[in-house]
Enzyme design. Structure first.
Site, short mmCIF file in Angstrom:
data_model
loop_
_atom_site.label_atom_id
_atom_site.label_comp_id
_atom_site.label_asym_id
_atom_site.label_seq_id
_atom_site.Cartn_x
_atom_site.Cartn_y
_atom_site.Cartn_z
N LYS A 168 0.85 -1.20 0.00
CA LYS A 168 0.00 0.00 0.00
C LYS A 168 0.89 1.24 0.00
O LYS A 168 1.50 1.58 1.00
CB LYS A 168 -0.92 0.06 1.23
N GLY A 201 -4.90 5.38 4.27
CA GLY A 201 -4.32 4.62 5.37
C GLY A 201 -5.37 4.10 6.34
O GLY A 201 -5.33 2.96 6.78
N GLY A 205 -4.76 0.66 4.97
CA GLY A 205 -3.67 0.35 5.91
C GLY A 205 -4.17 -0.40 7.13
O GLY A 205 -3.58 -1.39 7.57
N GLU A 243 9.63 1.66 10.50
CA GLU A 243 10.60 2.72 10.21
C GLU A 243 9.89 4.03 10.48
O GLU A 243 9.05 4.45 9.69
CB GLU A 243 11.04 2.67 8.75
N CYS A 277 13.42 11.12 7.19
CA CYS A 277 13.27 10.70 8.59
C CYS A 277 14.59 10.81 9.35
O CYS A 277 14.61 11.10 10.54
CB CYS A 277 12.72 9.29 8.67
N GLU A 375 9.47 15.96 15.71
CA GLU A 375 9.85 15.90 14.30
C GLU A 375 9.01 16.90 13.51
O GLU A 375 7.79 16.88 13.57
CB GLU A 375 9.61 14.48 13.77
P1 NDP Z 1 1.64 8.45 8.12
O1 NDP Z 1 2.26 7.69 9.21
O2 NDP Z 1 0.30 9.06 8.34
O3 NDP Z 1 1.51 7.54 6.81
C1 NDP Z 1 2.44 6.55 6.41
C2 NDP Z 1 1.69 5.43 5.69
O4 NDP Z 1 0.74 4.85 6.59
C3 NDP Z 1 0.88 5.91 4.49
O5 NDP Z 1 0.81 4.91 3.52
C4 NDP Z 1 -0.48 6.13 5.12
O6 NDP Z 1 -1.52 6.12 4.19
C5 NDP Z 1 -0.56 4.95 6.05
N1 NDP Z 1 -1.50 5.13 7.14
C6 NDP Z 1 -2.05 6.29 7.61
N2 NDP Z 1 -2.89 6.02 8.63
C7 NDP Z 1 -2.89 4.68 8.80
C8 NDP Z 1 -3.55 3.80 9.69
N3 NDP Z 1 -4.41 4.25 10.62
N4 NDP Z 1 -3.31 2.48 9.60
C9 NDP Z 1 -2.45 1.99 8.69
N5 NDP Z 1 -1.80 2.77 7.80
C10 NDP Z 1 -2.01 4.10 7.86
O7 NDP Z 1 2.64 9.52 7.70
P2 NDP Z 1 2.39 10.72 6.73
O8 NDP Z 1 2.80 10.22 5.40
O9 NDP Z 1 1.05 11.33 6.81
O10 NDP Z 1 3.40 11.76 7.36
C11 NDP Z 1 3.12 12.36 8.61
C12 NDP Z 1 4.36 12.50 9.43
O11 NDP Z 1 5.01 11.24 9.56
C13 NDP Z 1 5.42 13.38 8.82
O12 NDP Z 1 5.18 14.70 9.04
C14 NDP Z 1 6.65 12.87 9.50
O13 NDP Z 1 6.76 13.42 10.77
C15 NDP Z 1 6.39 11.41 9.63
N6 NDP Z 1 7.00 10.63 8.56
C16 NDP Z 1 8.09 9.88 8.81
C17 NDP Z 1 8.65 9.15 7.81
C18 NDP Z 1 9.84 8.31 7.99
O14 NDP Z 1 10.41 7.87 6.99
N7 NDP Z 1 10.24 8.02 9.18
C19 NDP Z 1 8.13 9.17 6.46
C20 NDP Z 1 6.98 9.97 6.30
C21 NDP Z 1 6.42 10.64 7.33
P3 NDP Z 1 -2.06 7.51 3.59
O15 NDP Z 1 -0.94 8.11 2.84
O16 NDP Z 1 -3.15 7.08 2.74
O17 NDP Z 1 -2.49 8.32 4.77
#
Ligand code: NDP
Length: 468
Positions: A168, A201, A205, A243, A277, A375
């Site tokens: 996903k 998500g 998700g 991660e 990240c 963050e």
């Molecule tokens: P999220 O944690 O919201 O999303 C990451 C993935 O999880 C996406 O595919 C998202 O889908 C999915 N997801 C969202 N909600 C759920 C859920 N309840 N159950 C299962 N899967 C879910 O991160 P974001 O992309 O919105 O970013 C938000 C913050 O996360 C950033 O500002 C940053 O702080 C952090 N981040 C950290 C990263 C890293 O590499 N460590 C990478 C990206 C973000 P969908 O996109 O459809 O919401």
């Protein structure tokens, strides 16, 4: 509208609904992907379960051949795919090509090799034969910041190990995942071995994390969502790798080459507009050289050109979405409120359109401030003074995160001694560069498990011992 990829073909979602994909540099809708539903996840998991016996029994070297072909196809299509990543995530084109397309091609090639050499590695312990076997069906959930890299860092080791996968991608930047599916399809991956359900998500998700037919969830994203995914996976006692976020410290010791350390530190903090990240978002500088470092960082930040990701002069693209821009602006306002001193940037909407934020540097940041602890995920760097090395180590370790870090010192030996005291999964020594074969992952609330290289492969394997 595009489709979902299930059982080797493109099919519509049962929801009939779409998620719009927006170009963050122009704010225009550029594509639509299906908003997958829970029963789409059921179909994808059923396909992956059905494909598992044959794929897990395929000789590892043959699995590796598919990955090798895919690596070649990705290299051949690199320019085109980099343009896709630059368009839906806003990454400057040159970075989208090198860091976000050619690096994943290298990772695919490495897992092609490891499939043959390591996936079936067996060893003896006394009267036991220890076997490595695939975990089963893997649910891979990825985020938007390195959309192809994150998908490859999960899909390639999973396939090499003999697992089958439901992927996903993030709804925010899903298009690179479509390119990956095309490539693996063309490389001859059998139907059902890799499936993809796009969508939200909270629906797709969550359905994956809780699904009884999924044996392992590999997740990249925020710590908040990672906790939710782990909680949903717990009743099924699924294996979970996470991660998550970071708040990494860059410790510059008194004897370091200050100019090199500050310039490299600023570049790291602003790379991909701070949406990394492992970004080194806290620069810790000894008080004796602090003012000098502040002036250098302000100068360096002023030299960054914001703009169109396709313009070769651009060093900083937009943030990925309006929500992300607003989140970063909120943190910049918190920095002001907490009394940190703005020495560069700070403005949002510096261009007439696009989700841009100026590269921003705060000086006088104290341990415990919100901008020092949380963050931000944008181009915001905090400079923090320290007096003693012990104090620097304490500040570096003083957040809930533990993903990455850096140490600059007069000698490698001195830097390594400090790096050993950091509670993080990786540390760059005097500018040591990212190594896509080395284990990558976090301590504390930055995650569970490791990705990339041999360590990444092992996450997708069970261990069995036969007593002879
Ligand atoms: P999220 O944690 O919201 O999303 C990451 C993935 O999880 C996406 O595919 C998202 O889908 C999915 N997801 C969202 N909600 C759920 C859920 N309840 N159950 C299962 N899967 C879910 O991160 P974001 O992309 O919105 O970013 C938000 C913050 O996360 C950033 O500002 C940053 O702080 C952090 N981040 C950290 C990263 C890293 O590499 N460590 C990478 C990206 C973000 P969908 O996109 O459809 O919401």
């Amino acid at each position: 509208m595009r489709g979902l990829y299930i059982q080797g073909t493109w099919v519509p979602s049962s929801s009939g609904e779409a998620v719009a994909v927006v170009n963050p540099a122009t704010e225009e809708v550029l594509d639509q992907v299906p908003a997958g539903a829970a029963d789409d996840v059921d179909r994808a998991v059923a396909a992956a379960r059905e494909a598992f016996p044959a794929w897990s029994a395929t000789p590892p070297a043959d699995r590796g051949k598919v990955l090798e072909l895919a690596a070649g196809l990705l290299r051949r299509r690199a320019e085109e795919i980099a343009r896709v990543i630059a368009t839906d995530s806003g990454a400057p084109l040159r970075m989208a090509l090198r860091g976000q397309t050619l690096v994943p091609a290298g990772v695919l090639a490495e897992y092609a090799r490891l499939a043959g050499e390591r996936a079936a590695a067996e060893h003896r312990i006394g009267n036991s034969l220890v076997l490595r076997e695939p975990v089963g069906v893997v649910g891979a959930i990825t985020s938007w910041n390195y959309p192809l890299h994150q998908a490859v860092a999960k899909v390639a080791p999973a396939l090499a190990a003999g697992c089958t996968v439901v992927l996903k991608p993030s709804e925010v930047a899903p298009l690179a995942a479509y390119a990956l599916i095309d490539i693996l399809h063309e490389a001859g991956l059998p139907a059902g071995v890799l499936n993809m359900v796009s969508g939200r998500g909270a629906i797709v998700g969550e359905a994956m994390a809780a699904h009884p037919g999924i044996d392992m969830i590999s997740f990249t994203g925020s710590t908040v969502t990672g906790r939710r995914v782990a909680a949903l996976a717990a009743p099924g006692v699924k294996r979970v790798t996470l991660e998550l976020g970071g708040k990494s410290a860059n410790i510059i010791l008194p004897g370091a080459d200050l100019a090199a350390a500050v310039h490299a530190g600023v570049a790291d903090a602003f790379f991909h507009s701070g949406q990394t990240c492992s970004a080194l978002t806290r620069m810790l500088v000894h008080r004796d050289r602090y003012d000098e470092a502040v002036a250098m960082a302000a100068d360096a930040a002023a030299g960054y050109t914001l703009g169109d990701p396709f313009d070769p002069a651009t060093r900083l693209g937009p943030l990925v979405s309006a929500a992300q821009r607003d989140r970063v602006v909120h943190y910049i306002n918190r920095g002001h409120e907490e009394g940190a001193r703005l020495i560069a940037g700070g403005g949002d909407r510096p261009l007439p359109r696009g989700y841009y934020v100026e590269p921003t540097v705060f000086a006088g940041v104290a341990p415990g401030m919100v901008i020092e602890q949380e963050e931000i995920f944008g181009p915001v760097l905090s400079l923090i003074p320290y007096t003693w090395t012990d104090e620097a180590v304490e500040i570096a370790n003083g957040t809930p995160y533990g993903l990455s870090g850096a140490v600059w010192a007069a000698s490698e030996q001195e830097a390594v001694a400090v790096a050993r005291r950091l509670r993080t999964g990786q540390v760059s020594i005097n500018g040591g560069r990212f190594n896509p074969s080395a284990p990558f992952g976090g301590y504390k609330q930055s995650g569970l498990g490791r990705e990339l290289g041999e360590h990444g492969l092992e996450e997708y394997q069970e261990t069995k011992s036969l007593q002879l």
